[in-house]
Scaffold this motif. Structure first.
Motif, PDB file in Angstrom:
ATOM      1  N   VAL A  22       0.842  -1.203   0.000  1.00  0.00           N
ATOM      2  CA  VAL A  22       0.000   0.000   0.000  1.00  0.00           C
ATOM      3  C   VAL A  22       0.875   1.249   0.000  1.00  0.00           C
ATOM      4  CG1 VAL A  22      -0.299   0.387   2.505  1.00  0.00           C
ATOM      5  CG2 VAL A  22      -2.158   0.920   0.943  1.00  0.00           C
ATOM      6  N   ALA A  23       2.060   1.185   0.605  1.00  0.00           N
ATOM      7  CA  ALA A  23       2.976   2.324   0.571  1.00  0.00           C
ATOM      8  C   ALA A  23       3.447   2.592  -0.852  1.00  0.00           C
ATOM      9  CB  ALA A  23       4.175   2.069   1.493  1.00  0.00           C
ATOM     10  N   ILE A 152      13.646   9.727  12.668  1.00  0.00           N
ATOM     11  CA  ILE A 152      13.308  11.098  12.296  1.00  0.00           C
ATOM     12  C   ILE A 152      14.151  11.541  11.103  1.00  0.00           C
ATOM     13  CG2 ILE A 152      13.370  13.509  13.064  1.00  0.00           C
ATOM     14  CD1 ILE A 152      12.701  12.514  15.865  1.00  0.00           C
ATOM     15  N   VAL A 153      15.434  11.169  11.096  1.00  0.00           N
ATOM     16  CA  VAL A 153      16.296  11.494   9.956  1.00  0.00           C
ATOM     17  C   VAL A 153      15.762  10.838   8.684  1.00  0.00           C
ATOM     18  CG1 VAL A 153      18.600  11.181   8.962  1.00  0.00           C
ATOM     19  CG2 VAL A 153      18.356  11.853  11.362  1.00  0.00           C
ATOM     20  N   ILE A 154      15.365   9.576   8.793  1.00  0.00           N
ATOM     21  CA  ILE A 154      14.806   8.864   7.633  1.00  0.00           C
ATOM     22  C   ILE A 154      13.550   9.569   7.139  1.00  0.00           C
ATOM     23  CG2 ILE A 154      13.703   6.730   6.839  1.00  0.00           C
ATOM     24  CD1 ILE A 154      15.531   5.215   8.771  1.00  0.00           C
ATOM     25  N   ALA A 155      12.690  10.010   8.065  1.00  0.00           N
ATOM     26  CA  ALA A 155      11.446  10.689   7.693  1.00  0.00           C
ATOM     27  C   ALA A 155      11.733  11.974   6.928  1.00  0.00           C
ATOM     28  CB  ALA A 155      10.617  10.994   8.944  1.00  0.00           C
ATOM     29  N   VAL A 156      12.703  12.768   7.394  1.00  0.00           N
ATOM     30  CA  VAL A 156      13.027  14.040   6.741  1.00  0.00           C
ATOM     31  C   VAL A 156      13.641  13.803   5.365  1.00  0.00           C
ATOM     32  CG1 VAL A 156      14.493  16.094   6.857  1.00  0.00           C
ATOM     33  CG2 VAL A 156      13.281  15.310   8.903  1.00  0.00           C
ATOM     34  N   VAL A 157      14.593  12.872   5.282  1.00  0.00           N
ATOM     35  CA  VAL A 157      15.238  12.574   4.004  1.00  0.00           C
ATOM     36  C   VAL A 157      14.220  12.015   3.009  1.00  0.00           C
ATOM     37  CG1 VAL A 157      16.950  11.121   2.850  1.00  0.00           C
ATOM     38  CG2 VAL A 157      17.509  12.218   5.024  1.00  0.00           C
ATOM     39  N   ALA A 158      13.370  11.083   3.483  1.00  0.00           N
ATOM     40  CA  ALA A 158      12.369  10.477   2.605  1.00  0.00           C
ATOM     41  C   ALA A 158      11.364  11.514   2.111  1.00  0.00           C
ATOM     42  CB  ALA A 158      11.636   9.355   3.340  1.00  0.00           C
ATOM     43  N   MET A 182      10.151   5.050  -2.578  1.00  0.00           N
ATOM     44  CA  MET A 182       9.372   5.767  -1.568  1.00  0.00           C
ATOM     45  C   MET A 182       8.727   4.796  -0.592  1.00  0.00           C
ATOM     46  SD  MET A 182       7.760   8.672  -4.099  1.00  0.00           S
ATOM     47  CE  MET A 182       6.556   9.345  -2.931  1.00  0.00           C
ATOM     48  N   GLY A 183       8.231   3.660  -1.104  1.00  0.00           N
ATOM     49  CA  GLY A 183       7.643   2.646  -0.241  1.00  0.00           C
ATOM     50  C   GLY A 183       8.650   2.086   0.745  1.00  0.00           C
ATOM     51  N   VAL A 184       9.878   1.840   0.251  1.00  0.00           N
ATOM     52  CA  VAL A 184      10.946   1.352   1.131  1.00  0.00           C
ATOM     53  C   VAL A 184      11.254   2.392   2.212  1.00  0.00           C
ATOM     54  CG1 VAL A 184      13.402   0.763   1.224  1.00  0.00           C
ATOM     55  CG2 VAL A 184      11.967  -0.163  -0.605  1.00  0.00           C
ATOM     56  N   ALA A 185      11.310   3.660   1.822  1.00  0.00           N
ATOM     57  CA  ALA A 185      11.626   4.730   2.766  1.00  0.00           C
ATOM     58  C   ALA A 185      10.535   4.875   3.831  1.00  0.00           C
ATOM     59  CB  ALA A 185      11.802   6.049   2.025  1.00  0.00           C
ATOM     60  N   VAL A 186       9.272   4.848   3.400  1.00  0.00           N
ATOM     61  CA  VAL A 186       8.154   4.981   4.343  1.00  0.00           C
ATOM     62  C   VAL A 186       8.162   3.823   5.339  1.00  0.00           C
ATOM     63  CG1 VAL A 186       5.646   4.945   4.560  1.00  0.00           C
ATOM     64  CG2 VAL A 186       6.713   6.337   2.793  1.00  0.00           C
ATOM     65  N   CYS A 187       8.320   2.607   4.816  1.00  0.00           N
ATOM     66  CA  CYS A 187       8.359   1.432   5.696  1.00  0.00           C
ATOM     67  C   CYS A 187       9.600   1.464   6.583  1.00  0.00           C
ATOM     68  CB  CYS A 187       8.346   0.149   4.870  1.00  0.00           C
ATOM     69  SG  CYS A 187       6.773  -0.182   4.049  1.00  0.00           S
TER      70      CYS A 187
END
Length: 265
Positions: A22-23, A152-158, A182-187
């Motif tokens: 779904v991501a 949090i770093v992953i969230a900002v970069v993604a 993007m799906g990999v980053a969100v997960c």
């Protein structure tokens, strides 16, 4: 003095896989919607922005997050605070809409991209941890500082990467590949945040109303979200195709006018 008892946990593999699917599909749908933002300067631009925010913030990010939460399995019964759960959904859609709106004003500006990425990423992280706080169980929640910061770093970069991709990709295969990333980053952000969490039993008596089995609930949310995303994608593609035909017709009309003018002169 009693030694704190750590709650043992694991994840349902089927629900983890569904959260990734779904991501990816939510990301792909949002990228298609953002094509409309790039080519529309009229009043309908706000509609494209809201649609993309719902697809990315609500579909790809929040739905993935909630299915991932349901995938969390422990020896304790878990419930969810409805107010915090829906608040996390509102946060996800709002921060994504804000980021897209900011960048739509000047898509080529690197400073605006970075500012929008930070705001959106921090908002997504806030959504995630608000959603985790919505968990109701007889345990206290704590976080590993390193993994918490990494999430949090992953969230900002993604978020920054997602916004850049949204305003710079054209080809279908490019968008498909970007959707997987993007799906990999969100997960990655979600499950890093989950890995940072430790549940310690507090022996409180908490009444949790009996609910649907996690797998059943996860499947229902997945199917419902995918249905909405598919409908959004169909409407988006039909609108983009209609606009393309209209532009071709306008170009043909202009060519006819240019051809007729010399003959009548």
């Amino acid at each position: 003095m009693d030694t704190p008892m750590i709650v043992e946990s694991s994840h349902n593999v089927i629900l983890v896989a569904l959260s990734f699917l779904v991501a990816v599909f939510g990301s792909f749908t949002s990228l298609q919607l953002m094509r409309g933002i790039r080519t529309d300067d009229g009043k309908s631009k706000i509609g494209w922005i809201l649609g993309a925010a719902c697809a990315l913030g609500g579909g790809a990010i929040w739905t993935m997050h909630f299915i991932g939460m349901i995938a969390y399995e422990s020896s304790m019964e878990v419930g969810y605070d409805p107010l915090l759960t829906f608040a996390s959904l509102a946060i996800a859609i709002a921060v994504v809409a804000a980021g897209i709106f900011m960048l739509s004003k000047n898509p080529k500006s690197i400073p605006i991209l970075l500012i929008a990425g930070v705001i959106t990423g921090l908002g997504v992280a806030s959504m995630h941890y608000a959603g985790m706080e919505a968990m109701i169980m007889a345990a206290d929640m704590s976080y590993d500082t390193t993994l918490f910061s990494l999430s949090i770093v992953i969230a900002v970069v993604a978020a920054t990467a997602a916004l850049w991709l949204a305003f710079n990709l054209e080809g279908g295969w490019q968008m498909f590949g970007a959707s997987i990333l993007m799906g990999v980053a969100v997960c990655g952000m979600h499950y890093t945040g989950m890995a940072s969490m430790t549940m310690t039993m507090n022996h409180e008596v908490i009444a949790i109303e009996s609910s649907i089995e996690p797998l059943t609930l996860g499947l229902f949310i997945f199917c419902f979200s995918m249905m909405l995303l598919v409908l959004s994608l169909i409407v988006t593609l039909s609108q983009l195709q209609k606009r393309m035909y209209e532009e071709l017709e306008d170009d043909d009309d202009d060519e006819r006018i240019d051809t007729i003018k010399p003959q009548t002169a």
